[in-house]
Design an enzyme around this catalytic site. Structure first.
Site, PDB file in Angstrom:
ATOM      1  CB  SER A  91      -7.753   1.286  12.545  1.00  0.00           C
ATOM      2  OG  SER A  91      -8.665   2.304  12.912  1.00  0.00           O
ATOM      3  N   GLY A 105       0.930   9.765  -1.975  1.00  0.00           N
ATOM      4  CA  GLY A 105      -0.025  10.458  -1.123  1.00  0.00           C
ATOM      5  C   GLY A 105      -0.451   9.696   0.107  1.00  0.00           C
ATOM      6  CE1 TYR A 153     -10.421  -0.109   7.822  1.00  0.00           C
ATOM      7  CE2 TYR A 153     -11.065   0.909   9.898  1.00  0.00           C
ATOM      8  CZ  TYR A 153     -10.144   0.739   8.876  1.00  0.00           C
ATOM      9  OH  TYR A 153      -8.943   1.411   8.918  1.00  0.00           O
ATOM     10  N   GLY A 162       0.811  -1.207   0.000  1.00  0.00           N
ATOM     11  CA  GLY A 162       0.000   0.000   0.000  1.00  0.00           C
ATOM     12  C   GLY A 162       0.840   1.250   0.000  1.00  0.00           C
ATOM     13  CB  ALA A 163       4.031   2.028  -1.175  1.00  0.00           C
TER      14      ALA A 163
END
Length: 315
Positions: free
Chosen positions: A162, A34, A189, A30-31
């Site tokens: 998270s 932004g 999630y 996930g690079a």
């Protein structure tokens, strides 16, 4: 514990531990430009690692990150490897590609994630957030374990979670929400983020004898990334109400510079060597709820994940 906190930036963490970066190999999922993963890579590049491998779905969104890394550190080799973490077939192809590029990985940072989409299933029939956020990383990490083990003692695996893990435990007997009948995207999630924490708990236990550490973390509430791009707009009022219903405190806002710091602490800080399996928030260990930290649940998740990917991994 190091004097880091909520306002610490990623650059400050790397500046404190340049010797933990120089000449080493890092892999980051996930690079895209932004995002937190890209900024983590830029911070690392400043201390001249040997190699940074960037895994993502869209080469056009990662190529600028590769170019920036090479501008920051001309001695660092930066590679893009295509992967769709929602597809176990894609993960297997990507792992094989990484294995061709490097013989060892010092630090694997499982950073990629999706949040708040409408109900959908992965090609393997798994709810998309659980599939992309956990199952894909579970398989990728285990397939790359020979390269992580080649590092020897001191290797690390970092799973970005998270504080919204508090929205749901892992539904071990119903991870697909009764085939969608009881689906709530925020609970889905939360389930995936709980899984990220439990995955680190399991890895810490299983890899303790090899000297490989694993940590999970909450990066912060960062509005400047693309994570919210998958959110169905109709879901915003629902999640707003859920914070009150589930007695979850809204995570504090951070800049992307601050949001990269806890990931880099988990990847680099030697003070954490005796705390493998810990969940970090604001650059420090933080106690996770029992359902997200018990080894019993970590083992149940490991077994469920093996069933989903159709392969067993023993250490």
């Amino acid at each position: 514990m190091s004097n880091f906190g909520a306002s610490t930036t990623g650059k400050e963490v790397v500046s404190a531990y340049p010797e933990q970066v120089a000449g080493r190999t890092f892999a980051i999922t996930g690079a895209s430009v932004g995002g937190i993963g890209a900024y983590v890579a830029y911070c690392l590049a400043a201390a001249h690692p040997a190699t940074i491998i960037l895994l993502g779905r869209n080469e056009a969104k990662v190529s600028p990150v590769v170019e920036t890394i090479q501008q920051i550190s001309s001695s660092t080799k930066a590679h893009f490897v295509k992967v769709d973490l929602a597809s176990t077939a894609s993960v297997r192809v990507a792992a094989a590609e990484v294995q061709k590029l490097v013989t060892k990985i010092d630090v694997l940072i499982n950073n990629a994630g999706i949040m708040g989409p409408k109900l959908s299933l992965t090609p393997d029939g798994v709810e998309s957030q659980f599939g992309a956020n956990h199952i894909g990383h579970f398989l990728l990490t285990n397939l790359l374990m020979p390269q992580i083990e080649a590092t020897g003692r001191g290797g690390r695996i970092v799973n970005v979670s998270s504080l919204l893990y508090q929205f749901s435990a892992v539904r071990f007997d119903d991870h697909n929400f009764s085939n969608g009948e009881t689906f709530n995207t925020w609970e889905a999630y939360g389930q995936s983020k709980t899984a990220n924490i439990l995955f680190s708990v399991a890895l810490a236990k299983k890899l303790a004898g090899k000297g490989i550490k694993s940590f999970s973390l909450h990066p912060g509430n960062i509005q400047d990334t693309n994570l919210s791009a998958t959110i169905d707009p109709s879901e915003w009022p629902i999640v707003g109400a859920m914070f009150g219903e589930k007695n979850v405190e809204l995570p504090k806002a951070k800049t992307i510079e601050q949001g990269s710091a806890t990931t880099l602490v988990a990847a680099l800080d030697p003070v954490l060597d005796n705390l493998s399996g810990a969940f970090l928030d604001d650059c420090k260990p933080s106690k996770a709820l029992e359902y997200a930290s018990s080894f019993e649940n970590a083992e149940k998740l490991w077994a469920l994940s093996e069933r989903i990917v159709g392969e067993k991994f023993t250490y």
